[in-house]
Design a protein around this motif. Sequence first.
Motif, PDB file in Angstrom:
ATOM      1  N   TYR A   1      -4.830   5.607  -1.948  1.00  0.00           N
ATOM      2  CA  TYR A   1      -5.429   4.377  -1.406  1.00  0.00           C
ATOM      3  C   TYR A   1      -5.131   4.226   0.092  1.00  0.00           C
ATOM      4  O   TYR A   1      -6.020   3.897   0.886  1.00  0.00           O
TER       5      TYR A   1
ATOM      6  N   LEU B   1      -8.701  -4.831 -13.375  1.00  0.00           N
ATOM      7  CA  LEU B   1      -7.587  -4.544 -12.451  1.00  0.00           C
ATOM      8  C   LEU B   1      -7.639  -5.426 -11.208  1.00  0.00           C
ATOM      9  O   LEU B   1      -6.669  -5.521 -10.471  1.00  0.00           O
ATOM     10  N   LYS B   2      -8.788  -6.064 -10.988  1.00  0.00           N
ATOM     11  CA  LYS B   2      -8.951  -6.868  -9.776  1.00  0.00           C
ATOM     12  C   LYS B   2      -7.964  -8.033  -9.748  1.00  0.00           C
ATOM     13  O   LYS B   2      -7.887  -8.802 -10.696  1.00  0.00           O
ATOM     14  N   GLY B   3      -7.242  -8.128  -8.657  1.00  0.00           N
ATOM     15  CA  GLY B   3      -6.276  -9.215  -8.493  1.00  0.00           C
ATOM     16  C   GLY B   3      -4.938  -8.958  -9.159  1.00  0.00           C
ATOM     17  O   GLY B   3      -3.998  -9.726  -9.017  1.00  0.00           O
ATOM     18  N   VAL B   4      -4.875  -7.850  -9.896  1.00  0.00           N
ATOM     19  CA  VAL B   4      -3.679  -7.542 -10.687  1.00  0.00           C
ATOM     20  C   VAL B   4      -2.777  -6.589  -9.885  1.00  0.00           C
ATOM     21  O   VAL B   4      -3.264  -5.759  -9.120  1.00  0.00           O
ATOM     22  N   SER B   5      -1.464  -6.691 -10.073  1.00  0.00           N
ATOM     23  CA  SER B   5      -0.538  -5.855  -9.291  1.00  0.00           C
ATOM     24  C   SER B   5      -0.725  -4.362  -9.589  1.00  0.00           C
ATOM     25  O   SER B   5      -1.332  -3.985 -10.587  1.00  0.00           O
ATOM     26  N   ARG B   6      -0.151  -3.547  -8.711  1.00  0.00           N
ATOM     27  CA  ARG B   6      -0.294  -2.083  -8.814  1.00  0.00           C
ATOM     28  C   ARG B   6       0.200  -1.557 -10.160  1.00  0.00           C
ATOM     29  O   ARG B   6      -0.510  -0.857 -10.859  1.00  0.00           O
TER      30      ARG B   6
ATOM     31  N   ASP C   1      -9.090  -8.316  -1.104  1.00  0.00           N
ATOM     32  CA  ASP C   1      -9.901  -7.223  -1.650  1.00  0.00           C
ATOM     33  C   ASP C   1     -11.111  -7.766  -2.392  1.00  0.00           C
ATOM     34  O   ASP C   1     -10.968  -8.422  -3.425  1.00  0.00           O
TER      35      ASP C   1
ATOM     36  N   ASN D   1      -1.231   4.791  -4.883  1.00  0.00           N
ATOM     37  CA  ASN D   1      -1.143   4.105  -3.596  1.00  0.00           C
ATOM     38  C   ASN D   1      -1.281   5.087  -2.426  1.00  0.00           C
ATOM     39  O   ASN D   1      -1.899   4.755  -1.417  1.00  0.00           O
TER      40      ASN D   1
ATOM     41  N   ASP E   1      -8.689 -14.613  -1.044  1.00  0.00           N
ATOM     42  CA  ASP E   1      -8.264 -13.323  -1.560  1.00  0.00           C
ATOM     43  C   ASP E   1      -8.756 -12.299  -0.531  1.00  0.00           C
ATOM     44  O   ASP E   1      -9.650 -12.586   0.265  1.00  0.00           O
TER      45      ASP E   1
ATOM     46  N   SER F   1      -3.290 -12.467  -1.166  1.00  0.00           N
ATOM     47  CA  SER F   1      -3.650 -11.199  -1.796  1.00  0.00           C
ATOM     48  C   SER F   1      -2.480 -10.655  -2.593  1.00  0.00           C
ATOM     49  O   SER F   1      -1.326 -10.842  -2.220  1.00  0.00           O
TER      50      SER F   1
ATOM     51  N   SER G   1      -1.821  -2.747 -13.101  1.00  0.00           N
ATOM     52  CA  SER G   1      -3.110  -2.052 -13.133  1.00  0.00           C
ATOM     53  C   SER G   1      -2.979  -0.730 -13.881  1.00  0.00           C
ATOM     54  O   SER G   1      -3.807  -0.397 -14.741  1.00  0.00           O
TER      55      SER G   1
ATOM     56  N   SER H   1      -2.099  -7.568  -2.805  1.00  0.00           N
ATOM     57  CA  SER H   1      -1.914  -6.219  -2.269  1.00  0.00           C
ATOM     58  C   SER H   1      -0.786  -6.121  -1.253  1.00  0.00           C
ATOM     59  O   SER H   1      -0.735  -6.870  -0.279  1.00  0.00           O
ATOM     60  N   LYS H   2       0.085  -5.144  -1.489  1.00  0.00           N
ATOM     61  CA  LYS H   2       1.183  -4.885  -0.544  1.00  0.00           C
ATOM     62  C   LYS H   2       0.637  -4.191   0.708  1.00  0.00           C
ATOM     63  O   LYS H   2       1.349  -3.994   1.675  1.00  0.00           O
ATOM     64  N   ASN H   3      -0.636  -3.813   0.659  1.00  0.00           N
ATOM     65  CA  ASN H   3      -1.286  -3.200   1.826  1.00  0.00           C
ATOM     66  C   ASN H   3      -2.103  -4.216   2.625  1.00  0.00           C
ATOM     67  O   ASN H   3      -2.820  -3.833   3.557  1.00  0.00           O
TER      68      ASN H   3
ATOM     69  N   HIS I   1      -9.803   0.799  -4.086  1.00  0.00           N
ATOM     70  CA  HIS I   1      -8.834   0.730  -5.194  1.00  0.00           C
ATOM     71  C   HIS I   1      -9.413   1.502  -6.382  1.00  0.00           C
ATOM     72  O   HIS I   1      -8.725   2.284  -7.024  1.00  0.00           O
TER      73      HIS I   1
HETATM   74  C1  BG6 Z   1      -5.388  -6.769  -5.334  1.00  0.00           C
HETATM   75  C2  BG6 Z   1      -6.466  -5.860  -5.882  1.00  0.00           C
HETATM   76  O1  BG6 Z   1      -5.869  -7.440  -4.222  1.00  0.00           O
HETATM   77  O2  BG6 Z   1      -4.249  -6.001  -4.974  1.00  0.00           O
HETATM   78  C3  BG6 Z   1      -5.927  -5.028  -7.022  1.00  0.00           C
HETATM   79  O3  BG6 Z   1      -7.542  -6.660  -6.343  1.00  0.00           O
HETATM   80  C4  BG6 Z   1      -4.683  -4.271  -6.557  1.00  0.00           C
HETATM   81  O4  BG6 Z   1      -6.929  -4.148  -7.450  1.00  0.00           O
HETATM   82  C5  BG6 Z   1      -3.656  -5.256  -6.035  1.00  0.00           C
HETATM   83  O5  BG6 Z   1      -4.123  -3.539  -7.636  1.00  0.00           O
HETATM   84  C6  BG6 Z   1      -2.377  -4.585  -5.548  1.00  0.00           C
HETATM   85  O6  BG6 Z   1      -2.662  -3.814  -4.416  1.00  0.00           O
HETATM   86  P1  BG6 Z   1      -1.665  -2.792  -3.762  1.00  0.00           P
HETATM   87  O7  BG6 Z   1      -2.315  -2.440  -2.452  1.00  0.00           O
HETATM   88  O8  BG6 Z   1      -0.350  -3.506  -3.551  1.00  0.00           O
HETATM   89  O9  BG6 Z   1      -1.520  -1.637  -4.683  1.00  0.00           O
END
Ligand code: BG6
Length: 222
Positions: free
Chosen positions: A82, A44-49, A11, A79, A9, A116, A52, A118-120, A21
């Motif tokens: 972030y 919210l950890k691991g959960v989509s934007r 984040d 976002n 993972d 991950s 969340s 995360s789209k980032n 986040h």
């Molecule tokens: C996960 C984080 O890795 O990515 C979450 O643990 C976050 O907290 C999720 O909401 C989505 O991230 P992003 O960057 O696409 O908003």
Amino acid sequence: MKAKAFIFDLDGVLTDTARYHYLAWKELADKLGYYFDQEINERLKGVSRIKSFQIILEVNNALNKYTLEEQEKFANEKNDIYVELIKNVTNNDILPGINELLEKCKESNIKCAVASASKNAFSVLENLGIKDKFDYISDARLIKNTKPDPEVFIDCMKALNLLPNECIGFEDAEAGIEAIQAAKMMSVGINVTCNNIKPTLEFKSTSEIDFDKIIEVHNSLN
Ligand code: BG6
Ligand code: MG
């Protein structure tokens, strides 16, 4: 079966962006007048934007207040905050022990991947300067079902052409541990708070990750 890949993972495991986040959600929640604290943030950890944001609304009994379109607008606002925060991420933000672990994997012929939500993720890995150390980085934009669904871990496993018992997943969130276990892989929890399940192996922090111990436990399972 020998361990052939470590799937990480991002984040909270490779870097402490979980903090950013939190700060971004906190700024949005304060602006909208919603209660939000570290305890809610754990969920919210691991959960989509979008999911969340829905959790924050749910906790505040406001889930039905907005259309999905409005929810997406607010989630995008978070976002934007972030994205500003992660501009400051550098290789100093790689968590302790991670560089050494990646090096050890290379020496031991163990592939490394990033799973991950995360789209980032690509820009964070770019800023950390470790993007090239991974054999595969899953693209969150292409994953339909986010953690606790195993899809992102299975995506990594398939890209590396491996079997579940050849892969070991690393996570700091309960939803992530659930995802790894649903993918039928060995799970390593890093400073994880789990209420319903238990990772195969746990470390309090990245600096305590013990490569040999992980391999020993994996060998004992297979
Ligand atoms: C996960 C984080 O890795 O990515 C979450 O643990 C976050 O907290 C999720 O909401 C989505 O991230 P992003 O960057 O696409 O908003
Ligand atoms: Mg995480």
